[in-house]
Motif scaffolding. Structure first.
Motif, mmCIF file in Angstrom:
data_model
loop_
_atom_site.group_PDB
_atom_site.id
_atom_site.type_symbol
_atom_site.label_atom_id
_atom_site.label_comp_id
_atom_site.label_asym_id
_atom_site.label_seq_id
_atom_site.Cartn_x
_atom_site.Cartn_y
_atom_site.Cartn_z
ATOM 1 N N ARG A 1 0.746 -1.300 0.026
ATOM 2 C CA ARG A 1 -0.003 -0.061 -0.124
ATOM 3 C C ARG A 1 0.886 1.227 -0.123
ATOM 4 O O ARG A 1 0.496 2.314 -0.392
ATOM 5 C CB ARG A 1 -0.884 0.066 1.192
ATOM 6 N N LEU A 2 1.823 1.259 0.671
ATOM 7 C CA LEU A 2 2.896 2.517 1.038
ATOM 8 C C LEU A 2 3.795 2.614 -0.177
ATOM 9 O O LEU A 2 4.421 1.569 -0.729
ATOM 10 C CB LEU A 2 3.646 2.276 2.051
ATOM 11 N N GLU A 3 3.797 3.702 -0.768
ATOM 12 C CA GLU A 3 4.957 4.147 -1.831
ATOM 13 C C GLU A 3 6.205 3.933 -1.359
ATOM 14 O O GLU A 3 6.544 4.179 -0.173
ATOM 15 C CB GLU A 3 4.774 5.445 -2.583
ATOM 16 N N ALA A 4 7.342 3.470 -2.150
ATOM 17 C CA ALA A 4 8.614 3.246 -1.590
ATOM 18 C C ALA A 4 9.306 4.660 -1.127
ATOM 19 O O ALA A 4 9.803 4.772 0.200
ATOM 20 C CB ALA A 4 9.673 2.783 -2.735
ATOM 21 N N GLN A 5 9.021 5.786 -1.811
ATOM 22 C CA GLN A 5 9.336 7.305 -1.393
ATOM 23 C C GLN A 5 8.784 7.319 0.152
ATOM 24 O O GLN A 5 9.644 8.165 0.874
ATOM 25 C CB GLN A 5 9.088 8.278 -2.296
ATOM 26 N N THR A 6 7.598 6.882 0.301
ATOM 27 C CA THR A 6 7.105 7.364 1.557
ATOM 28 C C THR A 6 7.865 6.596 2.698
ATOM 29 O O THR A 6 8.017 7.133 3.706
ATOM 30 C CB THR A 6 5.558 6.906 1.671
ATOM 31 N N ILE A 7 8.310 5.437 2.569
ATOM 32 C CA ILE A 7 8.875 4.619 3.635
ATOM 33 C C ILE A 7 10.301 5.263 3.601
ATOM 34 O O ILE A 7 10.791 5.207 4.736
ATOM 35 C CB ILE A 7 9.002 3.134 2.891
ATOM 36 N N LEU A 8 10.902 5.529 2.655
ATOM 37 C CA LEU A 8 12.290 6.146 2.712
ATOM 38 C C LEU A 8 12.245 7.597 3.603
ATOM 39 O O LEU A 8 13.292 7.946 4.013
ATOM 40 C CB LEU A 8 12.846 6.178 1.374
ATOM 41 N N SER A 9 11.063 8.059 3.402
ATOM 42 C CA SER A 9 11.052 9.425 4.181
ATOM 43 C C SER A 9 11.085 9.171 5.509
ATOM 44 O O SER A 9 11.341 10.353 6.403
ATOM 45 C CB SER A 9 9.716 10.130 3.491
ATOM 46 N N TYR A 10 10.715 8.127 6.137
ATOM 47 C CA TYR A 10 10.575 7.905 7.390
ATOM 48 C C TYR A 10 12.208 7.504 8.032
ATOM 49 O O TYR A 10 12.295 7.725 9.132
ATOM 50 C CB TYR A 10 10.024 6.663 7.812
ATOM 51 N N LEU A 11 13.122 7.288 7.112
ATOM 52 C CA LEU A 11 14.456 6.934 7.396
ATOM 53 C C LEU A 11 15.416 7.970 7.036
ATOM 54 O O LEU A 11 15.194 9.013 6.454
ATOM 55 C CB LEU A 11 14.979 5.597 6.502
ATOM 56 N N ARG A 12 16.823 7.855 7.679
ATOM 57 C CA ARG A 12 17.693 8.989 7.588
ATOM 58 C C ARG A 12 18.939 8.605 6.495
ATOM 59 O O ARG A 12 19.797 9.101 6.268
ATOM 60 C CB ARG A 12 18.406 9.269 8.721
ATOM 61 N N LEU A 13 18.501 7.181 6.079
ATOM 62 C CA LEU A 13 19.733 6.937 4.933
ATOM 63 C C LEU A 13 19.599 7.646 3.751
ATOM 64 O O LEU A 13 18.338 7.706 3.110
ATOM 65 C CB LEU A 13 19.371 5.135 4.680
ATOM 66 N N ARG A 14 20.607 7.865 3.140
ATOM 67 C CA ARG A 14 20.376 8.585 1.754
ATOM 68 C C ARG A 14 21.587 8.014 0.803
ATOM 69 O O ARG A 14 22.547 7.737 1.516
ATOM 70 C CB ARG A 14 20.497 9.962 1.906
ATOM 71 N N VAL A 15 21.295 7.976 -0.418
ATOM 72 C CA VAL A 15 22.373 7.336 -1.359
ATOM 73 C C VAL A 15 23.586 8.221 -1.100
ATOM 74 O O VAL A 15 23.433 9.647 -1.274
ATOM 75 C CB VAL A 15 21.779 6.981 -2.803
#
Length: 886
Positions: free
Chosen positions: A62-76
């Motif tokens: 249900r959740l978009e990948a970008q939405t999940i990544l927005s909860y995290l502090r990990l960045r490429v």
């Protein structure tokens, strides 16, 4: 580098349980439960930090990948190590969106694998009987189409248990369960065990010497669970009520002069079985004080301290009463409001003398500006137009503030019956110190009534009623009503309309059209039989204008067409009414007539609420003149007055009196009858005067059976012989009066919630003055010519009469055995009519009654006893009225 950091829960079968509050709840045997796995530490194939090359999210539905990544502090492109990955896992856990999640590291290529929490399909409550779903569901957070989380489940369990504690059920338990469905959905089931209601078994008070335990317990809202408190809901334990009772104890002592009183401790102990509470209060009473010097100091020019001091209710030497001081502050504030000071600051200054045990008080009235109404706000009305509320205001914008006008406005709005009870107008500061805003926050109540009801009444027997009524038609305060009533002895249909403010002016107009079919009746050996029928068809127009704030004038005109008839098969012989069967007074009432009536009413009413008053008085004088055309001519005058007293503690005393007189203007229907027709006279009895049957008071004719076995000495069988009489007809009178004293008795909260409103009453009254009717006596007689007893026979077709004789014995003496009447003739039973009750002397009754808004409809029951009656009156000790709606 290959490493995995995970926080993973094992798979579950169809039915699962939760781990809540550190305790595993029991699950059915079919559930397979494995202990949760703690997050696995991230493993590394080489030491040192890495750089995030890519981040991939898998498993999300249900959740978009970008939405999940927005909860995290990990960045490429950013460096990372084990601590960074652990923090990412914590961030995923904090969202409460996932039941399973892990991070896989492949030389900087991070893969975030998630399993989303299920979506709630339904929230089901099971086992709740005492607390209905509409009370629980608004309090819980879980709802269909929301994401399931354990924290919400724990919070909902705690909230449900708290709701049951407020109901006094401290042994209640809640077991949550989850039923897995397809498409990652679940049903959440709360299995509730309500448990028994925890009662207050005992209240202990320690330290009281001046007042007994019973005196103090009577002041508390909480009551001990006893047989006498079985209807009270205050026998359950409530922490809020415990705090309230401490304040009640303090107020009680302060009202009795103990200014140093304090509650040292209040402890509620739950018994081991969690079914009862024992409450213990430890109090310190202190010394008792009297009022010392009481002064008033005022900085307002309109307030004269010397004059106000003489009006104070307390005097030096009286026992100190904190409630009296509070009431005095309120009274001074209201007095200041009369002069336009809406925000008068009145501060009582206390000076305690412990040695003399006196309390000196100075009421300081601080200076404040005279206040004017800046604005009037009406909020909360969605149906009712603003003008319906505003026209009840006794103050306008720009007027000087007046507390009496505000109180009067509150009473008028409450009397409309459109809004919540005990509505109050809030006073708020305006744009300047001398400006005030009057804010009226209303909560509208349903004003439309559509009902179909059926029931049984001791007066009407079976009854059926259909009605539609709108007391606030179109939101303009207009009243529209239509009703149809049917019972065994009355039928009616009526349509009416009232406009309280014609063209937005304080002029009320209205009218109604109706047809009423009413039957008069009497009882013979508890058998009810109809005497005459009166059919009335007509209309009425009325209008009213206020003369002063409390006085109004109403005018009316009505035109009625009446037709009074008797059953021709019973009371007629041929085309004539037979007085031997019906009585001369009933025969005189027959016929058709037209009544053209014009009248007025002058009314005074300053009650605080017209629907359910608690204080104030009302009085009215009305006259009706019949004779503006038509065939009936009379002047009828009525007057009534009532006063309500608030006795305190919700006891309400009502004293009322009324009376009337009708003066004839025309001629009598017949030379022997009264000039006022039977159907126009006053009648009195149930339900106006309890303790007496319907029309049971006043002039009446009773026809008694005559035992003529010995015609020379006939015996009249009276009521004392066990027979009321063959016919018992109330005649009414030209004059009547009635008085009533009634006290409404308050009950506990439990009885109040049931809708019980008991009262005790005393009724007094009489109806009198009617021309003595022509009475009829029919008895067998002994013919001196042959010594035989003769009796009257009548032809049922022609009404002609002839005598028959009894059969003599061999010696010629009468035997008492009568021969039969000739063919087509029937014997008339001998009787004697007697006239009773035409006296002004009062009838008095006492009794008690109760109104009950029961689940199946309104119910009223009365027990009354006639202390004083006159010969011929019909008494009745028990009456009730009950109905139901469907």
């Amino acid at each position: 580098m290959n490493s995995v950091a995970s926080h993973k829960f094992p798979g579950r079968t169809h039915l699962s349980v939760f781990l809540l509050a550190g305790t595993m709840l029991a699950a059915p045997a079919i559930a397979q439960v494995a202990p949760p796995v703690v997050p696995a530490p991230a493993t590394e194939t080489r030491p040192g930090a890495g750089t995030v090359q890519t981040i991939t999210v898998v498993g999300n539905q249900r959740l978009e990948a970008q939405t999940i990544l927005s909860y995290l502090r990990l960045r490429v492109g950013q460096p990372y190590d084990r601590a960074v990955l652990d923090q990412a896992l914590k961030d995923l856990a904090a969202t409460e969106l996932f039941r399973d999640y892990q991070i896989t590291d492949n030389n900087g290529a991070l893969t975030i694998e998630v399993t989303e929490n299920p979506v709630i399909n339904r929230v089901i409550l099971e086992g709740n009987k005492r607390l209905k779903e509409d009370k629980i569901r608004p309090e819980i957070k879980l709802a269909p189409r929301q994401i399931f989380t354990r924290s919400k489940v724990r919070a909902d369990v705690a909230r449900i248990i708290e709701l049951y504690k407020r109901q006094g059920r401290f042994a209640a338990t809640v077991e949550p369960k989850m039923v897995s469905l397809d498409q990652n959905r679940v049903d959440v089931v709360f299995e509730i065990n309500e448990g028994p209601k925890s009662k207050v078994r005992q209240i202990n008070i320690i330290g009281n010497e001046k007042f007994s335990d019973g005196d103090l317990k009577s002041e508390m809202a909480t009551k001990e669970s006893k047989l006498t408190t079985i209807l009270s809901s205050n026998t359950s334990y409530d922490p809020d009520r415990l705090a309230y009772d401490q304040q009640k104890l303090r107020l009680f002592y302060l009202q009795n002069g103990y200014a140093d009183f304090r509650v040292i401790s209040a402890v509620a102990e739950l018994t081991s079985n969690k079914q009862d509470f024992i409450i213990t209060y430890v109090v310190e009473e202190g010394e008792r004080y009297k009022f010392g010097d009481v002064e008033v100091k005022s900085e307002l020019r309109d307030f004269q301290p010397e004059l106000l001091k003489t009006l104070l209710p307390m005097k030096a030497g009286d026992w100190y009463d904190a409630k009296l001081v509070e009431d005095t502050v309120e009274s001074l504030s209201e007095t200041a409001g009369l002069f336009g000071y809406a925000f008068a600051d009145i501060n009582p200054e206390f000076r305690r003398d412990p040695e003399a045990r006196t309390m000196q008080i100075t009421f300081n009235v601080a200076e404040s500006p005279r206040t004017y109404v800046e604005r009037i706000d009406v909020n909360g009305n969605t149906l009712t137009h603003d003008k319906v509320v505003r026209r009840e205001f006794r103050l306008n914008e720009g007027d000087a503030f007046n507390s009496f006008g505000v109180k009067r406005t509150e009473n008028r709005i409450n009397s409309l019956g459109f809004f919540q009870e005990n509505l109050q107008i809030e006073r708020k500061e305006g744009s300047a110190p001398d400006r005030i805003i009057l804010e009226t926050n209303v909560q509208e109540k349903p004003t439309g009534e559509l009902s179909l009801s059926a029931g049984f009444s001791s007066i009407e027997n079976f009854l059926l009623q259909a009605s539609i009524r709108q007391r606030n038609f179109r939101g303009l305060g207009q009243q529209l009503q239509a009703s149809v009533n049917y019972s065994s002895y009355s039928k009616s249909v009526e349509l009416g309309f009232t406009e309280p403010y014609l063209f937005d002016r304080n002029i009320s107009v209205g009218g109604s059209v109706y047809r009423r079919d009413l039957n008069s009746f009497n009882f013979i050996n508890n058998n009810r039989q109809t005497t005459f029928q009166q059919v009335t068809t007509g209309f009425q127009l009325n209008a009213g204008v206020p003369l002063t704030e409390f006085m109004s004038f109403f005018g009316r005109y009505s035109l009625n067409f009446d037709d009074v008839t008797l059953d021709r098969n019973i009371y007629f012989f041929g085309d004539q009414c037979d007085p031997l069967v019906a009585g001369r007074y009933l025969c005189d009432a027959l016929g058709k007539r037209t009544t053209s009536l014009i009248g007025y009413t002058l009314a005074y009413d300053d009650r605080d609420n017209r629907l359910r008053p608690t204080r104030g008085q009302s009085a009215s004088l009305s006259q009706d003149f019949a004779g503006l055309g038509g065939s009936v001519k009379y002047v009828r005058t009525r007057a009534n007055a009532s006063k309500h007293f608030n006795l305190g503690s919700r006891f309400i005393l009502n004293v009322s009196a009324e009376g009337g007189y009708i003066h004839p203007l025309g001629n009598a229907p017949t030379p022997t009858s009264d000039k006022v027709r039977l159907t126009d006279r006053f009648f009195l009895g149930e339900p106006q005067m309890r303790g007496f049957d319907i029309r049971g008071v006043g002039p009446r004719v009773i026809r008694y059976q005559v035992d003529s076995t010995d015609p020379a000495n006939p015996i009249v069988v009276t009521e004392t012989d066990g027979n009321r009489g063959q016919i018992d007809d109330a005649l009414g009178g030209r004059a009547y009066y009635q008085g009533r004293i009634e006290v409404d008795i308050p009950l506990g909260t439990g009885a109040k919630e049931l809708g019980l409103r008991p009262s005790v009453f005393l009724d007094v009254g009489s109806v009198f003055r009617v021309k003595r009717p022509t009475l009829t006596t029919l008895a067998n007689f002994r013919d001196p010519s042959d010594g035989l007893t003769k009796f009257l026979c009548r032809n049922s077709a022609t009404g002609s009469t002839q005598f028959a004789t009894n059969t003599p014995d061999a010696s010629g003496a009468p035997t008492g055995q009568f021969t039969t009447c000739p063919e087509n003739f029937s014997a008339l039973a001998p009787f004697e009519e007697r006239f009773f009750g035409d006296t002004w002397k009062p009838r008095v009754s006492i009794g008690a009654g109760v109104n009950w808004n029961s689940p199946f409809g309104p119910f009223r029951i009365d027990f009354a006893y006639a202390l004083r009656k006159e010969e011929g009156d019909d008494t009745k000790r028990f009456s009730f009225n009950v109905g139901t709606q469907f």
